[in-house]
Design an enzyme around this catalytic site. Sequence first.
Site, short mmCIF file in Angstrom:
data_model
loop_
_atom_site.label_atom_id
_atom_site.label_comp_id
_atom_site.label_asym_id
_atom_site.label_seq_id
_atom_site.Cartn_x
_atom_site.Cartn_y
_atom_site.Cartn_z
CG ASP A 147 51.41 19.48 33.84
OD1 ASP A 147 52.00 20.57 33.92
OD2 ASP A 147 51.96 18.40 34.07
CE LYS A 210 51.98 14.82 32.78
NZ LYS A 210 51.29 15.58 33.85
CE LYS A 246 55.05 15.92 34.50
NZ LYS A 246 54.17 16.89 35.24
#
Length: 310
Positions: A147, A210, A246
């Site tokens: 991430d 995300k 996400k």
Amino acid sequence: MTGTAFTPEWIDGKIVNFSAAERRASSLSGRRSVKKEWQAAWLLKAITCMDLTTLAGDDTPGRVRRLCAKARRPVRGDILEALGVEGITTGAVCVYPTMVSHAVKALEGSNIPVASVATGFPAGLTPLPTRLAEIRYAVEQGAREIDIVITREHVLTGNWQALYDEICAMREACGEAHLKAILATGDLQTLTNVYKASMIAMQAGSDFIKTSTGKESVNATLPVSLTMLRALRDFKDLSGQIVGFKPAGGISTAKNAIAWQVLIKEELGSRWLHNDLFRIGASSLLGDIERQLEHHITGRYSASNRHAMA
């Protein structure tokens, strides 16, 4: 994800109407309600799409091992037995790079991937070579998902080429690991910036986009998520490639989890409601979901301390 060439034409002239996005997002709770066994099914689905996360300054190997034990068995056995369900695990465990090796060891044999934040999380303001080295370190330790955080300055100044080049370099550093690009949407000021950053991140080869680090003053919201989902849909139409989503930060109740799933089902369809394309970043959400599942079985709400995180 292979991404595409840098194509600024895909974002030129794009403007997102904030009021319209808010109206669309606010309509979900009024028009969609999931009850009884269907609610339980949606909550179990949310667990399988959860990145169970600890990103605290006082993380220790012991805390990570306990979190991994919870990821293996996220719901008490008596609740699962009453529901007639078995084999439920979370989608992944997310930790800092120095905790990856401990998580990998604790999850051996489970097939639950370890995700690691990287690139100077949460601000992303360390030098690029250092950020790339952090990615490579996390991958070497066994992380299967990374991430990353972007340089918000590139978005705020409209330097889309710089953003594309940065994420491409991060994509290369990840190797076989999946790359989730954290846009830190609370720092991007406008939904138009959110849309454009989403498109550039996907062009650069992100496997997921995300919403947030969870450390911004404003994290995942439904209008922001709607904007990103529309970008996902447009990118698929333009490139033929499918990218995951996400939301993370502030999603702490079972009701929240269902709202995001409903949004995804309505905007993108059921294909995106599997953990290869949908994850929820969460640290406290699981406890409330487990509590709601117990209420479904017994008709009574239990104390929160009956559903410990680890």
